[in-house]
Design a protein around this motif. Structure first.
Motif, PDB file in Angstrom:
ATOM      1  N   HIS A 235      32.256  29.677  19.705  1.00 22.84           N
ATOM      2  CA  HIS A 235      31.398  28.512  19.890  1.00 22.84           C
ATOM      3  C   HIS A 235      31.026  27.969  18.517  1.00 22.84           C
ATOM      4  CE1 HIS A 235      31.192  29.257  24.142  1.00 22.84           C
ATOM      5  NE2 HIS A 235      31.020  30.529  23.846  1.00 22.84           N
ATOM      6  N   LEU A 236      31.186  26.657  18.335  1.00 21.05           N
ATOM      7  CA  LEU A 236      30.901  25.991  17.068  1.00 21.05           C
ATOM      8  C   LEU A 236      29.790  24.979  17.283  1.00 21.05           C
ATOM      9  CD1 LEU A 236      34.023  26.794  17.147  1.00 21.05           C
ATOM     10  CD2 LEU A 236      34.290  25.159  15.344  1.00 21.05           C
ATOM     11  N   SER A 237      28.881  24.896  16.332  1.00 23.72           N
ATOM     12  CA  SER A 237      27.834  23.871  16.399  1.00 23.72           C
ATOM     13  C   SER A 237      27.533  23.374  14.996  1.00 23.72           C
ATOM     14  CB  SER A 237      26.566  24.423  17.053  1.00 23.72           C
ATOM     15  OG  SER A 237      26.052  25.507  16.316  1.00 23.72           O
ATOM     16  N   GLN A 238      27.164  22.077  14.946  1.00 30.56           N
ATOM     17  CA  GLN A 238      26.871  21.458  13.652  1.00 30.56           C
ATOM     18  C   GLN A 238      26.102  20.181  13.915  1.00 30.56           C
ATOM     19  OE1 GLN A 238      28.357  18.529  11.917  1.00 30.56           O
ATOM     20  NE2 GLN A 238      27.211  19.070  10.119  1.00 30.56           N
ATOM     21  N   ASP A 239      24.857  20.107  13.446  1.00 31.70           N
ATOM     22  CA  ASP A 239      24.016  18.916  13.591  1.00 31.70           C
ATOM     23  C   ASP A 239      24.015  18.349  15.004  1.00 31.70           C
ATOM     24  OD1 ASP A 239      23.146  18.964  10.974  1.00 31.70           O
ATOM     25  OD2 ASP A 239      24.650  17.552  10.260  1.00 31.70           O
ATOM     26  N   GLY A 240      23.788  19.177  15.992  1.00 33.23           N
ATOM     27  CA  GLY A 240      23.703  18.734  17.378  1.00 33.23           C
ATOM     28  C   GLY A 240      25.039  18.554  18.075  1.00 33.23           C
ATOM     29  N   THR A 241      26.128  18.753  17.363  1.00 36.66           N
ATOM     30  CA  THR A 241      27.467  18.669  17.947  1.00 36.66           C
ATOM     31  C   THR A 241      27.926  20.079  18.295  1.00 36.66           C
ATOM     32  OG1 THR A 241      28.008  16.734  16.621  1.00 36.66           O
ATOM     33  CG2 THR A 241      29.860  17.970  17.518  1.00 36.66           C
ATOM     34  N   ALA A 242      28.463  20.247  19.487  1.00 42.03           N
ATOM     35  CA  ALA A 242      28.948  21.561  19.909  1.00 42.03           C
ATOM     36  C   ALA A 242      30.413  21.454  20.313  1.00 42.03           C
ATOM     37  CB  ALA A 242      28.116  22.089  21.069  1.00 42.03           C
ATOM     38  N   ARG A 243      31.181  22.465  19.966  1.00 38.59           N
ATOM     39  CA  ARG A 243      32.588  22.548  20.327  1.00 38.59           C
ATOM     40  C   ARG A 243      32.900  23.996  20.697  1.00 38.59           C
ATOM     41  NH1 ARG A 243      31.831  17.914  20.039  1.00 38.59           N
ATOM     42  NH2 ARG A 243      32.932  16.306  18.861  1.00 38.59           N
ATOM     43  N   THR A 244      33.966  24.151  21.446  1.00 38.40           N
ATOM     44  CA  THR A 244      34.509  25.467  21.758  1.00 38.40           C
ATOM     45  C   THR A 244      35.904  25.504  21.162  1.00 38.40           C
ATOM     46  OG1 THR A 244      33.245  25.554  23.801  1.00 38.40           O
ATOM     47  CG2 THR A 244      35.076  27.076  23.619  1.00 38.40           C
ATOM     48  N   ALA A 245      36.260  26.620  20.553  1.00 37.77           N
ATOM     49  CA  ALA A 245      37.569  26.730  19.913  1.00 37.77           C
ATOM     50  C   ALA A 245      38.150  28.115  20.166  1.00 37.77           C
ATOM     51  CB  ALA A 245      37.460  26.474  18.414  1.00 37.77           C
ATOM     52  N   ARG A 246      39.482  28.172  20.189  1.00 39.66           N
ATOM     53  CA  ARG A 246      40.205  29.429  20.388  1.00 39.66           C
ATOM     54  C   ARG A 246      40.895  29.790  19.082  1.00 39.66           C
ATOM     55  NH1 ARG A 246      45.510  30.693  21.827  1.00 39.66           N
ATOM     56  NH2 ARG A 246      46.009  28.480  21.904  1.00 39.66           N
ATOM     57  N   LEU A 247      40.744  31.038  18.652  1.00 43.75           N
ATOM     58  CA  LEU A 247      41.407  31.514  17.439  1.00 43.75           C
ATOM     59  C   LEU A 247      42.891  31.684  17.740  1.00 43.75           C
ATOM     60  CD1 LEU A 247      41.255  32.551  14.509  1.00 43.75           C
ATOM     61  CD2 LEU A 247      40.764  34.823  15.455  1.00 43.75           C
ATOM     62  N   THR A 248      43.748  30.915  17.047  1.00 45.06           N
ATOM     63  CA  THR A 248      45.182  30.937  17.338  1.00 45.06           C
ATOM     64  C   THR A 248      45.995  31.744  16.332  1.00 45.06           C
ATOM     65  OG1 THR A 248      45.526  28.854  16.170  1.00 45.06           O
ATOM     66  CG2 THR A 248      45.114  28.739  18.557  1.00 45.06           C
ATOM     67  N   SER A 249      45.527  31.837  15.088  1.00 47.78           N
ATOM     68  CA  SER A 249      46.285  32.624  14.110  1.00 47.78           C
ATOM     69  C   SER A 249      45.420  33.037  12.933  1.00 47.78           C
ATOM     70  CB  SER A 249      47.514  31.860  13.612  1.00 47.78           C
ATOM     71  OG  SER A 249      47.138  30.752  12.847  1.00 47.78           O
ATOM     72  N   VAL A 250      45.858  34.117  12.289  1.00 49.27           N
ATOM     73  CA  VAL A 250      45.268  34.603  11.044  1.00 49.27           C
ATOM     74  C   VAL A 250      46.451  34.811  10.108  1.00 49.27           C
ATOM     75  CG1 VAL A 250      43.944  36.443   9.952  1.00 49.27           C
ATOM     76  CG2 VAL A 250      43.375  35.713  12.287  1.00 49.27           C
ATOM     77  N   GLU A 251      46.458  34.093   8.974  1.00 47.18           N
ATOM     78  CA  GLU A 251      47.638  34.046   8.118  1.00 47.18           C
ATOM     79  C   GLU A 251      47.322  34.407   6.671  1.00 47.18           C
ATOM     80  OE1 GLU A 251      48.873  30.003   8.601  1.00 47.18           O
ATOM     81  OE2 GLU A 251      49.167  30.220  10.764  1.00 47.18           O
ATOM     82  N   ASP A 252      48.361  34.847   5.945  1.00 48.36           N
ATOM     83  CA  ASP A 252      48.237  35.131   4.519  1.00 48.36           C
ATOM     84  C   ASP A 252      47.982  33.859   3.731  1.00 48.36           C
ATOM     85  OD1 ASP A 252      48.765  37.823   4.805  1.00 48.36           O
ATOM     86  OD2 ASP A 252      50.887  37.640   4.293  1.00 48.36           O
ATOM     87  N   LEU A 253      47.308  34.014   2.609  1.00 53.68           N
ATOM     88  CA  LEU A 253      47.197  32.937   1.627  1.00 53.68           C
ATOM     89  C   LEU A 253      48.226  33.215   0.536  1.00 53.68           C
ATOM     90  CD1 LEU A 253      43.355  32.532   1.105  1.00 53.68           C
ATOM     91  CD2 LEU A 253      44.884  31.127   2.487  1.00 53.68           C
ATOM     92  N   PRO A 254      48.876  32.173   0.028  1.00 53.09           N
ATOM     93  CA  PRO A 254      49.855  32.415  -1.043  1.00 53.09           C
ATOM     94  C   PRO A 254      49.168  32.924  -2.305  1.00 53.09           C
ATOM     95  CG  PRO A 254      49.579  30.065  -0.633  1.00 53.09           C
ATOM     96  CD  PRO A 254      48.771  30.779   0.397  1.00 53.09           C
ATOM     97  N   ASN A 255      49.809  33.851  -2.967  1.00 52.50           N
ATOM     98  CA  ASN A 255      49.382  34.369  -4.274  1.00 52.50           C
ATOM     99  C   ASN A 255      48.036  35.078  -4.275  1.00 52.50           C
ATOM    100  OD1 ASN A 255      51.751  33.233  -5.480  1.00 52.50           O
ATOM    101  ND2 ASN A 255      50.714  31.259  -5.444  1.00 52.50           N
ATOM    102  N   CYS A 256      47.571  35.562  -3.144  1.00 48.43           N
ATOM    103  CA  CYS A 256      46.306  36.301  -3.159  1.00 48.43           C
ATOM    104  C   CYS A 256      46.595  37.780  -3.403  1.00 48.43           C
ATOM    105  CB  CYS A 256      45.517  36.094  -1.885  1.00 48.43           C
ATOM    106  SG  CYS A 256      46.181  36.937  -0.454  1.00 48.43           S
ATOM    107  N   THR A 257      45.612  38.486  -3.932  1.00 47.25           N
ATOM    108  CA  THR A 257      45.801  39.896  -4.255  1.00 47.25           C
ATOM    109  C   THR A 257      45.124  40.831  -3.254  1.00 47.25           C
ATOM    110  OG1 THR A 257      43.864  39.848  -5.697  1.00 47.25           O
ATOM    111  CG2 THR A 257      46.014  39.414  -6.720  1.00 47.25           C
ATOM    112  N   ASN A 258      44.264  40.297  -2.409  1.00 46.70           N
ATOM    113  CA  ASN A 258      43.537  41.125  -1.453  1.00 46.70           C
ATOM    114  C   ASN A 258      43.689  40.511  -0.063  1.00 46.70           C
ATOM    115  OD1 ASN A 258      41.702  42.474   0.128  1.00 46.70           O
ATOM    116  ND2 ASN A 258      40.108  42.517  -1.424  1.00 46.70           N
ATOM    117  N   HIS A 259      44.731  40.904   0.665  1.00 53.49           N
ATOM    118  CA  HIS A 259      45.014  40.314   1.969  1.00 53.49           C
ATOM    119  C   HIS A 259      43.955  40.624   3.011  1.00 53.49           C
ATOM    120  CE1 HIS A 259      48.848  38.638   0.830  1.00 53.49           C
ATOM    121  NE2 HIS A 259      49.153  39.782   0.244  1.00 53.49           N
TER     122      HIS A 259
END
Length: 118
Positions: free
Chosen positions: A42-66
């Motif tokens: 559930h997401l909210s921001q300044d009176g706005t509400a949304r529902t969202a589904r987590l679809t992916s978790v991905e690597d960042l390029p060139n990071c050292t701590n995945h």
């Protein structure tokens, strides 16, 4: 009764340092998000509400701590998309966290959050 020394500003500094460092158990890590793939947030921001589904978790390029540096992508559910903002993101397993999220498409249907800690 023992005397107590009061140093102006000392209490404020102690409280500020405690508030700026959340406990390690509150840290949002890759592992915590991976366990919640395909779940609803559930997401909210300044009176706005949304529902969202987590679809992916991905690597960042060139990071050292995945474990600490990753990209989480959410699909906004319902008829309206979402805009770039600091959203209050809530999930029963994670609690409530302020997370800066930005859309990856013109309709704001795909939101991403970047966690880059090293």
């Amino acid at each position: 009764m023992p005397a107590t020394a009061v140093v102006p500003g000392a209490m404020l500094t102690a409280v500020a340092s405690q508030a700026s460092e959340p406990p390690a158990s509150a840290a949002l890590t890759r592992q915590k998000f991976l366990a919640l793939l395909d779940q609803t947030f559930h997401l909210s921001q300044d009176g706005t509400a949304r529902t969202a589904r987590l679809t992916s978790v991905e690597d960042l390029p060139n990071c050292t701590n995945h474990a600490q540096s990753f990209r989480a992508v959410f699909e906004v559910l319902g008829p309206q998309g979402a805009r770039q903002a600091l959203w209050q993101v809530e999930h029963p397993s994670l609690g409530l966290h302020a997370i800066f999220m930005t859309p990856n498409d013109a309709q704001g249907r795909a939101l991403e959050a970047i966690f880059n800690r090293g």
